[in-house]
Design a protein around this motif. Structure first.
Motif, mmCIF file in Angstrom:
data_model
loop_
_atom_site.group_PDB
_atom_site.id
_atom_site.type_symbol
_atom_site.label_atom_id
_atom_site.label_comp_id
_atom_site.label_asym_id
_atom_site.label_seq_id
_atom_site.Cartn_x
_atom_site.Cartn_y
_atom_site.Cartn_z
ATOM 1 N N ASN A 150 0.504 -13.123 0.621
ATOM 2 C CA ASN A 150 -0.069 -14.205 -0.187
ATOM 3 C C ASN A 150 -1.359 -13.780 -0.872
ATOM 4 O OD1 ASN A 150 1.994 -15.975 0.670
ATOM 5 N ND2 ASN A 150 0.867 -16.427 2.553
ATOM 6 N N GLY A 151 -1.273 -12.782 -1.718
ATOM 7 C CA GLY A 151 -2.420 -12.413 -2.537
ATOM 8 C C GLY A 151 -3.412 -11.478 -1.902
ATOM 9 N N LYS A 152 -3.073 -10.882 -0.766
ATOM 10 C CA LYS A 152 -3.972 -9.942 -0.127
ATOM 11 C C LYS A 152 -3.875 -8.571 -0.809
ATOM 12 C CE LYS A 152 -5.582 -12.689 3.078
ATOM 13 N NZ LYS A 152 -7.014 -13.057 3.123
ATOM 14 N N THR A 153 -4.786 -7.678 -0.411
ATOM 15 C CA THR A 153 -4.882 -6.382 -1.075
ATOM 16 C C THR A 153 -3.589 -5.578 -0.994
ATOM 17 O OG1 THR A 153 -7.270 -6.266 -0.754
ATOM 18 C CG2 THR A 153 -6.103 -4.181 -1.059
ATOM 19 N N ILE A 154 -2.999 -5.511 0.193
ATOM 20 C CA ILE A 154 -1.787 -4.699 0.354
ATOM 21 C C ILE A 154 -0.671 -5.204 -0.556
ATOM 22 C CG2 ILE A 154 0.028 -4.037 1.976
ATOM 23 C CD1 ILE A 154 -2.131 -3.975 4.165
ATOM 24 N N GLN A 155 -0.497 -6.521 -0.630
ATOM 25 C CA GLN A 155 0.537 -7.068 -1.501
ATOM 26 C C GLN A 155 0.237 -6.752 -2.959
ATOM 27 O OE1 GLN A 155 3.479 -8.321 -0.834
ATOM 28 N NE2 GLN A 155 3.885 -8.527 -3.021
ATOM 29 N N GLY A 156 -1.044 -6.777 -3.316
ATOM 30 C CA GLY A 156 -1.427 -6.445 -4.684
ATOM 31 C C GLY A 156 -1.062 -5.026 -5.061
ATOM 32 N N TRP A 178 1.504 9.439 -2.952
ATOM 33 C CA TRP A 178 1.259 8.447 -1.894
ATOM 34 C C TRP A 178 0.099 7.549 -2.309
ATOM 35 C CZ3 TRP A 178 3.527 7.478 2.904
ATOM 36 C CH2 TRP A 178 4.474 8.400 3.360
ATOM 37 N N ILE A 179 0.193 6.276 -1.938
ATOM 38 C CA ILE A 179 -0.959 5.368 -1.963
ATOM 39 C C ILE A 179 -1.225 4.977 -0.517
ATOM 40 C CG2 ILE A 179 -1.918 3.178 -2.747
ATOM 41 C CD1 ILE A 179 0.046 3.289 -5.101
ATOM 42 N N LEU A 180 -2.448 5.238 -0.052
ATOM 43 C CA LEU A 180 -2.861 4.892 1.300
ATOM 44 C C LEU A 180 -3.720 3.640 1.234
ATOM 45 C CD1 LEU A 180 -1.857 7.771 1.584
ATOM 46 C CD2 LEU A 180 -3.878 8.301 2.963
ATOM 47 N N THR A 181 -3.356 2.617 1.977
ATOM 48 C CA THR A 181 -4.106 1.371 1.940
ATOM 49 C C THR A 181 -4.247 0.808 3.341
ATOM 50 O OG1 THR A 181 -4.267 -0.806 0.868
ATOM 51 C CG2 THR A 181 -2.064 -0.070 1.517
ATOM 52 N N GLY A 182 -4.922 -0.319 3.442
ATOM 53 C CA GLY A 182 -5.100 -0.938 4.748
ATOM 54 C C GLY A 182 -6.025 -2.125 4.679
ATOM 55 N N GLU A 183 -6.031 -2.902 5.755
ATOM 56 C CA GLU A 183 -6.951 -4.020 5.957
ATOM 57 C C GLU A 183 -6.920 -4.365 7.438
ATOM 58 O OE1 GLU A 183 -5.334 -6.642 3.061
ATOM 59 O OE2 GLU A 183 -3.868 -7.515 4.412
ATOM 60 N N GLY A 184 -7.755 -5.273 7.849
ATOM 61 C CA GLY A 184 -7.878 -5.546 9.276
ATOM 62 C C GLY A 184 -6.591 -5.968 9.947
ATOM 63 N N MET A 185 -5.825 -6.819 9.268
ATOM 64 C CA MET A 185 -4.604 -7.353 9.863
ATOM 65 C C MET A 185 -3.478 -7.323 8.844
ATOM 66 S SD MET A 185 -3.291 -9.213 12.602
ATOM 67 C CE MET A 185 -4.502 -10.328 13.306
#
Length: 381
Positions: free
Chosen positions: A301-307, A287-294
């Motif tokens: 468009n180049g955000k962490t989750i898409q990366g 598993w990779i667990l990720t997240g951000e505010g929204m």
């Protein structure tokens, strides 16, 4: 069982380090035999410097520089002596955070202070400089930075032009005789998360100048200046500046970084992934667990989750935890996200979600572990 925790921050409420700590402690309590790797990430925006220090080490250097309006401020950058690498956020010197917002007047703004930070890093011995674009209060196509580094910007009478946005139309010639001798020995990597061209309807002036204090007439002045100066740059550097993807970033600093610094423009998240050796760490992850505010349409468009989604190995699963999920379940499926929960789904209201982010994320973390790893045979792994 291998778990990689790789979040961005929840801006204003939770750092990526705190996110990692919450999930690490949850796994230690509920599934102590799991192999857990924490890789806090960022997308190149404000705060990326703290992530860079986590991976590069080094120390923060404080220097008095000019902010966007020429006021002396203290700005920090990161420098690692062992790797001869500096990480500079232009927002530290030339950003909105250094000025009073009701006094915004972008046509008078300059990136000179960013150039001062670069100059200091070169004098420290930096061989690689990572420059983060974002949060700028400027629209000067980087001429302030160029001036600080020794470039001369001349008008048709041969007089030096004051390097602020409104003076771009006056520049007819660039000279480099006084440029710092080590400038072109430095490897510049530019964290840039937008694709806007330098000018035009989607360019720096029309898209970003208004939020930096430009009136409609100011925008026209700045747009004309960008178009004029781009021709000067094209002739001097033998380049087509309008074709530079991300050239309009930070008021034209994308173009300035490519021309004056000979820098390489890289997605911010890609650069941070490189610093963290991300691709190597996620091999064989369950598993990779990720997240951000929204989690919304901008995520693609180049955000962490898409990366993360762009490189996750099969059959690794992805779990996303956010302050708010603002896309449809069908879109989550399209993105191949296996598990997604937001804090708003368990908070009483928005204020509760913002005030008690950590407590709510603890709850989501425990729910996730108990729901997804309930099989008894996991304890033997």
């Amino acid at each position: 069982m291998k778990i990689v925790i790789a979040p961005d921050k929840f801006k204003g409420t939770l750092t990526s380090f705190e996110f990692c700590d919450i999930f690490e402690s949850t796994f230690q309590k509920l599934l102590p035999k799991a192999t857990v790797i924490s890789l806090p990430l960022a997308d190149g925006g404000d705060g990326t410097i703290d992530i860079a220090q986590h991976y590069l080490g080094g120390e923060f250097i404080s220097k008095e520089v000019r902010n966007a309006y020429g006021v002396i401020v203290n700005a920090n950058y990161l420098y690692s002596e062992s790797t001869k690498t500096a990480f500079i956020e232009m927002a530290e010197a030339s950003g909105m955070k250094t000025i009073v917002h009701n006094d915004l007047n972008v046509k008078e703004a300059s990136t000179f202070g960013t150039g001062e930070l670069i100059l200091d890093a070169i004098n420290k011995g930096a061989e690689t400089i990572i420059l983060g674009l974002g949060g700028s209060a400027t629209n000067d196509c980087g001429i302030g930075m160029a001036k600080a580094l020794g470039y001369c910007l001349l008008d048709e009478s041969g007089n030096e032009v004051v390097p602020i946005g409104k003076n771009l139309p006056k520049i007819t010639k660039i000279t480099s005789e006084n440029v710092h001798t080590q400038l072109f020995e430095v490897n510049f990597k530019i964290a840039c998360d937008v694709t806007n061209p330098l000018y035009g309807s989607n360019g720096a002036s029309y898209v970003y100048a208004k939020q930096k204090g430009a009136s409609d007439s100011d925008i026209e002045l700045l747009e004309n200046g960008m178009q004029h100066f781009s021709k000067v740059l094209d002739d001097y550097f033998n380049i087509n500046t309008q074709e530079i993807i991300g050239g309009g970033a930070a008021g034209g600093m994308g173009v300035a970084s490519k021309t004056f610094l000979n820098g390489e423009l890289i997605s911010g998240i890609e650069l941070v992934k490189e610093l963290s050796n991300f691709n190597a760490h996620i091999k064989n992850a369950d598993w990779i667990l990720t997240g951000e505010g929204m989690l919304d349409e901008q995520t693609k468009n180049g955000k962490t989750i898409q990366g993360i989604l762009s490189v996750r190995p099969s059959p690794t699963k992805i779990a996303v935890f956010c302050g708010k999920i603002a896309i449809a379940t069908k879109t989550l499926d399209t993105l191949n996200i296996n598990y997604a929960k937001d804090i708003l789904s368990i908070a009483e209201d928005l204020n509760d979600a913002l005030t008690n982010t950590k407590q709510h994320l603890h709850i989501l973390a425990e729910q996730f572990v108990k729901n997804e790893f309930a099989e008894a045979n996991f304890a033997k792994s």
